[in-house]
Scaffold this motif. Structure first.
Motif, PDB file in Angstrom:
ATOM      1  N   SER A  15       0.811  -1.082  -0.040  1.00 63.73           N
ATOM      2  CA  SER A  15      -0.002  -0.204   0.020  1.00 63.73           C
ATOM      3  C   SER A  15       0.981   1.218  -0.086  1.00 63.73           C
ATOM      4  O   SER A  15       2.054   1.336  -0.158  1.00 63.73           O
ATOM      5  CB  SER A  15      -0.729  -0.143   1.254  1.00 63.73           C
ATOM      6  N   LYS A 224       1.782   0.417   9.740  1.00 63.48           N
ATOM      7  CA  LYS A 224       1.229   0.652   8.490  1.00 63.48           C
ATOM      8  C   LYS A 224       1.207  -0.578   7.646  1.00 63.48           C
ATOM      9  O   LYS A 224       0.899  -0.527   6.265  1.00 63.48           O
ATOM     10  CB  LYS A 224       1.934   1.719   7.797  1.00 63.48           C
ATOM     11  N   ILE A 226       0.069  -3.660   5.403  1.00 58.37           N
ATOM     12  CA  ILE A 226      -1.355  -3.945   4.878  1.00 58.37           C
ATOM     13  C   ILE A 226      -1.000  -5.455   4.026  1.00 58.37           C
ATOM     14  O   ILE A 226      -0.140  -5.655   3.347  1.00 58.37           O
ATOM     15  CB  ILE A 226      -1.773  -2.917   3.763  1.00 58.37           C
ATOM     16  N   ALA A 246      -4.453  -5.257   8.377  1.00 56.20           N
ATOM     17  CA  ALA A 246      -3.662  -4.097   8.544  1.00 56.20           C
ATOM     18  C   ALA A 246      -3.375  -3.546   9.604  1.00 56.20           C
ATOM     19  O   ALA A 246      -4.123  -3.742  10.952  1.00 56.20           O
ATOM     20  CB  ALA A 246      -4.763  -3.110   7.699  1.00 56.20           C
ATOM     21  N   VAL A 250      -3.326   2.342   9.682  1.00 55.17           N
ATOM     22  CA  VAL A 250      -3.474   2.407   8.364  1.00 55.17           C
ATOM     23  C   VAL A 250      -4.739   3.524   8.337  1.00 55.17           C
ATOM     24  O   VAL A 250      -5.858   3.102   9.110  1.00 55.17           O
ATOM     25  CB  VAL A 250      -3.575   1.083   7.502  1.00 55.17           C
ATOM     26  N   GLU A 254      -5.475   5.023   2.579  1.00 54.20           N
ATOM     27  CA  GLU A 254      -4.571   3.819   2.229  1.00 54.20           C
ATOM     28  C   GLU A 254      -5.511   2.514   2.053  1.00 54.20           C
ATOM     29  O   GLU A 254      -4.907   1.846   1.112  1.00 54.20           O
ATOM     30  CB  GLU A 254      -3.601   3.802   3.463  1.00 54.20           C
ATOM     31  N   ILE A 255      -6.225   2.027   2.982  1.00 49.64           N
ATOM     32  CA  ILE A 255      -6.720   0.748   2.672  1.00 49.64           C
ATOM     33  C   ILE A 255      -7.910   0.900   1.888  1.00 49.64           C
ATOM     34  O   ILE A 255      -7.833  -0.262   0.952  1.00 49.64           O
ATOM     35  CB  ILE A 255      -7.563   0.316   4.077  1.00 49.64           C
TER      36      ILE A 255
END
Length: 635
Positions: A15, A224, A226, A246, A250, A254-255
């Motif tokens: 990510s 951070k 993922i 995650a 996060v 971002e997700i």
């Protein structure tokens, strides 16, 4: 682990990993994100304490507890108390956390005050220009997005002149945690010394739960990682499908992007900088997808979490099930510090959105309110169709003009024609009232692109306002009489100069999820908020009086017409009466029992959290904020 398994070897999804550099005077540090697999970590390595003196070992040991004299003292331990940790102890905490301890991080607005060492007029002007943006706050280790909860002690003078800059409700020490071990050390140190502990991710909590005067803060923003899991199976929950694991740092932007790249989406907030996997998901979490899939907490398959006794565990349906139940909706900063969360992933979907507004300026107030009344008739069918509408009612006390903003009407998994069909009955009634709107109905191929284009950026809370909320159930909309009653109460709030933010949404109960999410969400049709404002330069007594009257007046009117309903703990007023029932309904007695079981020494505290009735922040001005010592409530 029986009942829970991951099939195959899940690939790692890269990510948008952030590396933040934050300056404090002459010191700078970087926070690189190093991919880790917490499931492969060992519990706290006691061998790291072997060379310490016995006195220091006790401060960091998972087997120690709060000393009797501090456990029974009236307040947490603060600077100047005989039990306050020595400089050597703090230095050792820094060493053991790999130099991740920040000492007295400077409030951002200190650059605006000539008596501060970091004074910089140019930096102050730049900060002031972006002060209201969440992007200017979430990257900072201590900043909260609620200056009211912080105590209003250090703001840019052009925002509010505090005349000098004091720490107020900001913590004194911060562990910039990047590994579960850092969290364990912080929890053990706080428990064994009796100092106050707080947990901060992005600082979005408007009640101030991410702050605390002279506390030790664990800053989780830089977790951070993922990871995409092709197939996650939990037989007990009854789920088999894709998932994302995650880190709690996060954020939504971002997700959502990572999920989009896999052809998926997840249930998260509408605000792009919110830390989805921290306090948002632990508080329940409403979403543009909630009418389809339930709350954010309903999506959780597993937590990696550090408990109050300093143990790093995986909590799921079969491992630590009580902790798993409580952390899915029971509130953040209460039962443990999560470092990673595994959630369900759903297929990406087409989405249609509409944004428009109208005011009473040309049509008059009665016609304006007739248009709002017409909209109330469609709250149930729109929510049942799986949509999510985010709209505001803005009064202008000086001009007497009211403004309605739809920003947006959000229809996931709906075609353009389907969305037009849902909106047309109300739009036709608006036209019959001579209310002209351009609905700007737009179709998107994916949830992600629709989300990016539709929602406003969340802002920092105002300096002279706070918000109360109510979860209005289906019963408030099932008859014309009840719809009239609710409409009249919304109108009364606007006429009383209350800015209102509303979400027409229902929270489906996926597979009868058994968790701590407020039972009032399950029957909700309108999540409603109204804000009270006060003169910025008024006295503390005047401000408190206005806030109390807001609760006994406008908020009580909303409670009176929705008996037995509740409020949303993440967007609420610290003065909400009987908050246990309001925020958790029938779940609260069990949460209280689990708080005593999982955190018997009250290592974790957050205002209006489970068990917080035993404590109160004795603020220096008597207002509900974090600028004061945390002390026991005397019987």
């Amino acid at each position: 682990m029986p009942g829970t398994r991951i099939k195959g070897q899940p690939p790692i999804s890269t990510s948008r990993m952030l590396t933040s550099i934050i300056l404090f005077g002459a010191n700078s540090y970087a926070s690189p994100v190093v991919p880790r697999s917490p499931s492969g970590l060992k519990h706290f390595v006691e061998s790291s304490l072997e060379d310490l003196s016995s006195a220091l070992t006790r401060l960091f040991s998972p087997h120690s507890s709060t000393p009797t004299n501090t456990r029974t003292s009236r307040c947490k331990v603060y600077p100047g108390d005989t039990a306050w940790p020595s400089d050597e102890a703090w230095s050792k905490l820094n060493e053991l956390t790999e130099n991740r301890l920040l000492v007295k991080p400077t409030p951002q607005a200190a650059v605006c005050y000539p008596n501060e060492a970091v004074y910089d007029a140019e930096e102050c002007a730049s900060l002031t220009a972006t002060w209201n943006s969440s992007y200017s706050h979430y990257i900072h280790p201590i900043e909260m997005m609620s200056p009211v909860a912080q105590g209003m002690t250090c703001l840019p003078p052009n925002v509010f002149d505090t005349h000098n800059c004091t720490r107020g409700g900001f913590p004194l020490y911060v562990i910039n945690a990047t590994k579960p071990e850092h969290v364990q050390l912080g929890v053990n140190f706080a428990r064994n010394t009796g100092i106050r502990l707080v947990v901060k991710n992005t600082g979005h909590d408007f009640l101030g739960k991410s702050g605390g005067k002279d506390a030790l803060s664990i800053w989780t923003h830089h977790f951070k990682d993922i990871e995409y899991i092709e197939e996650f199976v939990d037989d007990k929950i009854g789920y088999s499908g894709p998932a994302f694991k995650a880190g709690v740092g996060v954020q939504a932007f971002e997700i959502y992007k990572a999920a989009y790249e896999k052809g998926k989406t997840v249930v998260g907030g509408e605000g792009e900088t919110v830390g989805i996997f921290g306090g948002y998901i632990q508080g329940g979490g409403h979403s543009p997808l909630t009418s389809l899939f339930g709350t954010g907490a309903d999506q959780v398959l597993s937590f990696d979490v550090v408990t109050a006794n300093g143990t790093f565990v995986t909590a799921n349906s079969t491992s630590y099930p009580d902790l798993f139940w409580a952390m899915r909706g029971g509130g953040g900063s209460t039962f443990g510090v999560a470092t990673a969360v595994t959630v369900k992933a759903h297929p990406d979907m087409q989405t249609t959105a509409s944004r428009f507004s109208f005011t009473s300026a040309k049509i008059g107030n009665e016609t304006f309110w007739a248009g709002i009344r017409a909209y109330v008739d469609y709250f149930i069918p729109n929510a049942d169709a799986g949509t999510y509408s985010y709209f505001t009612l803005i009064p202008n006390v000086w001009t007497g003009i009211f403004t309605f903003n739809m920003s947006p009407f959000f229809a996931p998994n709906k075609t353009l024609n389907e969305t037009q069909a849902l909106l047309q009955p109300w739009l036709s009634r608006l036209a019959n009232l001579n209310i002209s709107v351009d609905p700007n109905i737009t179709h998107f191929d994916s949830f992600y692109t629709a989300w990016r284009s539709s929602f406003p950026l969340e802002t920092v809370e105002k300096i002279n306002a706070t918000t109360g909320s109510r979860l209005f159930p289906r019963a408030n909309f099932e008859t014309e009489e009840k719809r009239d009653e609710l409409y009249q109460n919304l109108r009364q709030s606007s006429e009383n100069n209350r800015v209102q933010v509303h979400f027409n949404i229902k929270a489906v109960d996926p597979a009868n999820a058994d968790n701590a999410v407020n039972s009032a969400w399950r029957s909700n049709i309108l999540f409603a908020q109204q804000a009270v404002r006060w003169p910025p330069n008024g006295t503390a007594a005047e401000t408190l009086k206005i806030r109390q009257e807001f609760q006994t007046g406008d908020m009580q009117r909303w409670r009176d017409i929705s008996p037995g309903a509740g409020s949303y703990l993440a967007e609420a007023d610290r003065l909400e009466p009987n908050f246990g029932q309001a925020f958790w309904g029938s779940k609260y007695p069990r949460l209280l029992e689990l708080k005593k079981k999982l955190d018997p020494e009250d290592v974790f505290f957050a205002t209006t959290s489970a068990g917080s009735e035993r404590w109160r922040v004795e603020s220096v001005d008597g207002l509900p904020n974090e600028n004061g010592k945390l002390c026991r409530v005397e019987a």
